[in-house]
Design a protein around this motif. Structure first.
Motif, PDB file in Angstrom:
ATOM      1  N   GLY A 126       0.819  -1.218   0.000  1.00  0.00           N
ATOM      2  CA  GLY A 126       0.000   0.000   0.000  1.00  0.00           C
ATOM      3  C   GLY A 126       0.847   1.259   0.000  1.00  0.00           C
ATOM      4  O   GLY A 126       0.605   2.196  -0.770  1.00  0.00           O
ATOM      5  N   ALA A 171      -6.200   3.579  -3.999  1.00  0.00           N
ATOM      6  CA  ALA A 171      -6.151   2.167  -3.602  1.00  0.00           C
ATOM      7  C   ALA A 171      -5.029   1.921  -2.596  1.00  0.00           C
ATOM      8  O   ALA A 171      -5.192   1.151  -1.644  1.00  0.00           O
ATOM      9  CB  ALA A 171      -5.943   1.292  -4.840  1.00  0.00           C
ATOM     10  N   LEU A 174      -6.135   3.253   0.913  1.00  0.00           N
ATOM     11  CA  LEU A 174      -7.126   2.368   1.517  1.00  0.00           C
ATOM     12  C   LEU A 174      -6.496   1.049   1.948  1.00  0.00           C
ATOM     13  O   LEU A 174      -6.820   0.511   3.009  1.00  0.00           O
ATOM     14  CB  LEU A 174      -8.264   2.110   0.533  1.00  0.00           C
ATOM     15  CG  LEU A 174      -9.167   3.309   0.210  1.00  0.00           C
ATOM     16  CD1 LEU A 174     -10.165   2.954  -0.877  1.00  0.00           C
ATOM     17  CD2 LEU A 174      -9.892   3.791   1.466  1.00  0.00           C
ATOM     18  N   MET A 175      -5.579   0.535   1.138  1.00  0.00           N
ATOM     19  CA  MET A 175      -4.913  -0.721   1.458  1.00  0.00           C
ATOM     20  C   MET A 175      -4.043  -0.559   2.712  1.00  0.00           C
ATOM     21  O   MET A 175      -4.009  -1.432   3.581  1.00  0.00           O
ATOM     22  CB  MET A 175      -4.060  -1.169   0.271  1.00  0.00           C
ATOM     23  CG  MET A 175      -3.598  -2.616   0.338  1.00  0.00           C
ATOM     24  SD  MET A 175      -2.722  -3.102  -1.176  1.00  0.00           S
ATOM     25  CE  MET A 175      -4.082  -3.167  -2.338  1.00  0.00           C
ATOM     26  N   ASN A 181     -12.148  -2.198   1.731  1.00  0.00           N
ATOM     27  CA  ASN A 181     -11.572  -3.205   0.838  1.00  0.00           C
ATOM     28  C   ASN A 181     -12.438  -3.453  -0.396  1.00  0.00           C
ATOM     29  O   ASN A 181     -11.937  -3.873  -1.442  1.00  0.00           O
ATOM     30  CB  ASN A 181     -11.369  -4.520   1.589  1.00  0.00           C
ATOM     31  CG  ASN A 181     -10.267  -4.412   2.625  1.00  0.00           C
ATOM     32  OD1 ASN A 181      -9.458  -3.489   2.584  1.00  0.00           O
ATOM     33  ND2 ASN A 181     -10.227  -5.345   3.556  1.00  0.00           N
ATOM     34  N   SER A 184     -10.755  -0.822  -2.634  1.00  0.00           N
ATOM     35  CA  SER A 184      -9.327  -0.953  -2.922  1.00  0.00           C
ATOM     36  C   SER A 184      -8.998  -2.224  -3.703  1.00  0.00           C
ATOM     37  O   SER A 184      -8.139  -2.204  -4.596  1.00  0.00           O
ATOM     38  CB  SER A 184      -8.516  -0.922  -1.627  1.00  0.00           C
ATOM     39  OG  SER A 184      -8.788  -2.038  -0.812  1.00  0.00           O
TER      40      SER A 184
END
Length: 246
Positions: A126, A171, A174-175, A181, A184
């Protein structure tokens, strides 16, 4: 007794500008044990007159004995040191990103008491996505131009070359946070699969020698294995997040 080593250095030291390469030359000479006769070129007129007299285009200029060594790069070569080629292709920028984000993910894991959990590799990927997106967004126009050389979707729909860094950034955030999820995972899968297929086709099928836009449009990173790795990491982590227990 050994005769002391001496050098003569001419460099720009003006009220509004001190040449950084002059400072580097001075430091290098002193680090090699030279006593330096340091001449300051204090005005543009002095600098132009010096260059005309010695028929050189740039300063600083170093003289050792009766020999003119030249500028900072020439001085490094004189001492047998490596001089980097700004046009040379290198994987170093991508490796630096991966090394730093790996260390960051380990620090975060240690601080949160989850160093040995699945969150550490998830955080690494991430954070890597976030940093790589940041580098792309520094000059979005140049990134999109380089990206259009090989990305299959962008070549069919140009706006995707502008959307990609924002999708990667979102993404990645969020990851890293392990949040949303449902958003992402599909985003990472989508951009990762398209990216992997595009790189594989350009490099291994079409045998094209291109620069990778993975660290932005200013880079000299060759399109190849590490570029493919960036996309495969996104795919693997997205798949892992799909199958892992929540």
């Amino acid at each position: 007794m050994t005769e002391p080593k001496t050098a003569v250095l001419y460099r720009m030291v003006m009220p509004t500008h001190t040449c950084p390469y002059g400072l580097k030359s001075l430091h290098l000479l002193k680090s090699k044990g030279y006593s330096v006769e340091d001449h300051w070129l204090k005005t543009r007129e002095e600098t132009d007159a010096f260059k005309a007299q010695h028929e050189v285009k740039t300063t600083p200029q170093t003289f050792i004995g009766d020999e003119r060594i030249g500028g900072y790069d020439d001085l490094r070569r004189h001492f047998g040191q490596r001089v980097s080629d700004p046009k040379a292709k290198s994987y170093t920028p991508v490796l630096v990103v991966f090394a730093v984000t790996a260390l960051l993910s380990l620090v975060i894991g240690w601080l949160t008491g989850q160093l040995l959990s699945w969150r550490t590799p998830q955080g690494f990927i991430g954070l890597s996505m976030v940093v790589l997106a940041m580098l792309k967004l520094q000059n979005l126009e140049k990134f999109s131009t380089m990206f259009l050389n090989y990305d299959l979707l962008a070549r069919r729909w140009v706006p995707y070359s502008y959307i990609y860094p924002f999708a990667e950034l979102g993404a990645g955030l969020l990851m890293t946070a392990d949040a949303l999820n449902i958003v992402s995972i599909p985003v990472a899968l989508f951009i990762g699969i398209i990216g992997a297929v595009s790189v594989f086709k350009a490099v291994y099928i079409d045998k094209r020698e291109l620069k990778c836009a993975c660290v932005g449009g200013e880079s000299n990173v060759p399109l190849g294995f590490l570029s493919l790795t960036e996309n495969l990491m996104m795919i693997l982590m997205a798949v892992w997040m799909l199958i892992m227990p929540f």
